[in-house]
Design an enzyme around this catalytic site. Structure first.
Site, PDB file in Angstrom:
ATOM      1  N   LYS A 266      41.862  32.519  39.045  1.00 12.55           N
ATOM      2  CA  LYS A 266      40.552  32.693  38.416  1.00 12.55           C
ATOM      3  C   LYS A 266      40.311  31.550  37.430  1.00 12.55           C
ATOM      4  O   LYS A 266      41.110  31.332  36.515  1.00 12.55           O
ATOM      5  CB  LYS A 266      40.504  34.044  37.699  1.00 12.55           C
ATOM      6  CG  LYS A 266      39.181  34.262  36.979  1.00 12.55           C
ATOM      7  CD  LYS A 266      39.019  35.694  36.532  1.00 12.55           C
ATOM      8  CE  LYS A 266      37.745  35.856  35.730  1.00 12.55           C
ATOM      9  NZ  LYS A 266      37.534  37.228  35.271  1.00 12.55           N
TER      10      LYS A 266
ATOM     11  N   LYS B 170      38.503  32.803  42.591  1.00 11.17           N
ATOM     12  CA  LYS B 170      37.228  33.070  41.916  1.00 11.17           C
ATOM     13  C   LYS B 170      36.904  31.939  40.949  1.00 11.17           C
ATOM     14  O   LYS B 170      37.780  31.565  40.186  1.00 11.17           O
ATOM     15  CB  LYS B 170      37.374  34.388  41.161  1.00 11.17           C
ATOM     16  CG  LYS B 170      36.154  34.810  40.400  1.00 11.17           C
ATOM     17  CD  LYS B 170      36.457  36.075  39.659  1.00 11.17           C
ATOM     18  CE  LYS B 170      35.270  36.378  38.765  1.00 11.17           C
ATOM     19  NZ  LYS B 170      35.577  37.357  37.779  1.00 11.17           N
TER      20      LYS B 170
HETATM   21  C1  PBG Z   1      35.903  40.129  33.724  1.00 13.87           C
HETATM   22  C2  PBG Z   1      35.220  39.597  34.911  1.00 13.87           C
HETATM   23  C3  PBG Z   1      34.311  38.540  34.997  1.00 13.87           C
HETATM   24  C4  PBG Z   1      33.842  38.534  36.300  1.00 13.87           C
HETATM   25  C5  PBG Z   1      34.517  39.547  36.992  1.00 13.87           C
HETATM   26  N1  PBG Z   1      35.384  40.177  36.122  1.00 13.87           N
HETATM   27  C6  PBG Z   1      33.738  37.639  33.963  1.00 13.87           C
HETATM   28  C7  PBG Z   1      34.598  36.779  33.152  1.00 13.87           C
HETATM   29  O1  PBG Z   1      35.765  36.518  33.438  1.00 13.87           O
HETATM   30  O2  PBG Z   1      34.068  36.328  32.132  1.00 13.87           O
HETATM   31  C8  PBG Z   1      32.789  37.622  36.825  1.00 13.87           C
HETATM   32  C9  PBG Z   1      32.090  38.072  38.075  1.00 13.87           C
HETATM   33  C10 PBG Z   1      30.817  37.358  38.360  1.00 13.87           C
HETATM   34  O3  PBG Z   1      30.447  36.375  37.711  1.00 13.87           O
HETATM   35  O4  PBG Z   1      30.140  37.802  39.300  1.00 13.87           O
HETATM   36  N2  PBG Z   1      37.088  39.613  33.376  1.00 13.87           N
END
Ligand code: PBG
Length: 332
Positions: A202, A256
């Site tokens: 991520k 991601k």
């Molecule tokens: C929380 C989380 C996030 C997303 C999914 N889980 C945001 C972040 O890390 O700030 C983002 C999903 C999206 O942008 O569609 N940790």
């Protein structure tokens, strides 16, 4: 492997593109409804359906409306939904206790969906940002996002979700050691069949902006997430994260954001051969929708092409806000 081919005109690559029948025979990747996970946002209240302004077509729903969405997903043949809670600023606390409350609206939604539509798989989000006063995925102490104390809280959060009936636990927090700790707690608690889909690779991305609006984290967030999410310039580090999470007991791995990171999807699939997913995040969705609404691109075609790209890059499935629309198109 490089294909053997004679020089032009013996080889004419356009031969395989000449009509739909021939093109169909040489199609390499397929996108099916079975590849989709639909992320949905739950909020408090009853009978509430509230649009998310930065994500046209996406709505926050109260638990009763989440059940309707779950039925819609099952009717369309979508195998899984992923539930994210919206929490207003005044409901957020520094100790994040709402995160492992068995009666928070995410856990109530899990129970309601599993009761009404048991065949639909329910995935969760494990991270403190949707309950934290400062919008971070872990606890903040003197300006530092602390690791080990956050992991203890994340374990409690994951166990509460499993006890509510979640099928797939989705740790998205990027703390070190959380997969092993969660897996151990699940085994100890009799949840040996609960899957973990780790948000292993991520990135610290600008493409999460609209999501942070959707869950109420934008106003709360102080600073950035660069001490825990991966630098977009790095690739090997993503593989190390995936390897580590698999060793600690993750069943599936996620990359991601999605489309800007297709190289990472391919590397993860080739290196580990495990079930691999991409999250087509909120900013990717918002970009396609904004361009389509301006008449600059064809919405349906751009949507389908973006999802096919994940399959071509080696993904087994995709989390996408387009899921119900894609399912409809695929069945029409
Ligand atoms: C929380 C989380 C996030 C997303 C999914 N889980 C945001 C972040 O890390 O700030 C983002 C999903 C999206 O942008 O569609 N940790």
């Amino acid at each position: 492997m490089r294909p053997v081919q004679a020089p032009f005109p013996i080889t004419r690559l356009r031969r395989v593109r000449q009509n739909p029948a021939i093109r169909s025979l040489v199609t390499q990747s397929t996108l099916s409804v079975g590849d989709l996970i639909w992320p949905i946002f739950v909020r408090s209240g009853e009978g509430v359906e509230e649009p998310v302004p930065s994500m046209p077509g996406v709505i926050r729903r109260s638990v009763d409306k989440i059940v309707d969405a779950a039925k819609e997903a099952a009717d369309l043949g979508i195998p899984a939904i992923c539930i994210f809670p919206y929490t207003a600023l005044e409901e957020r606390t520094e100790d994040c206790a709402g995160a492992w409350d068995p009666d928070n609206h995410a856990n109530r939604a899990i129970r309601a969906v599993k009761k009404a539509v048991p065949e639909l798989a329910v995935m969760t989000d494990v991270a403190l940002d949707t309950y934290n006063i400062n919008g971070h995925d872990g606890f903040v102490e003197n300006g530092e996002i602390v690791n080990d104390r956050s992991v203890e809280a994340l374990v409690k959060m994951a166990v509460a979700q499993a006890e509510s009936g979640a099928d797939i636990i989705g740790p998205s927090d990027m703390m070190d050691g959380r997969i092993g700790a969660i897996r151990q707690a699940l085994e100890a608690g009799g949840h040996q069949n609960t899957l973990i889909l780790s948000y292993a690779a991520k990135y610290a991305s600008a493409f999460y902006g609209p999501f942070r609006d959707a869950v109420g984290a934008s106003a709360a967030l102080t600073g950035d997430k660069k001490t825990y999410q991966i630098d977009p310039a790095n690739s090997d580090e993503a593989l190390r994260c995936v390897a580590r999470d698999l060793q600690e007991g993750a069943d599936m791995a996620m990359v991601k954001p999605g489309m800007p990171y297709l190289d990472i999807c391919r590397r993860v699939k080739d290196a580990f051969g495990v079930p691999t997913y991409a999250y087509q995040v909120s900013g990717e969705y918002a970009m396609i929708m904004a361009a389509a609404q301006n008449g600059w691109i064809d919405e349906d075609r751009a949507m389908m092409e973006s999802l096919m790209a994940f399959k071509r890059a080696g993904c087994d499935g995709v989390l996408s806000y387009f899921a119900p629309r894609v399912a409809q198109l695929l069945s029409s």
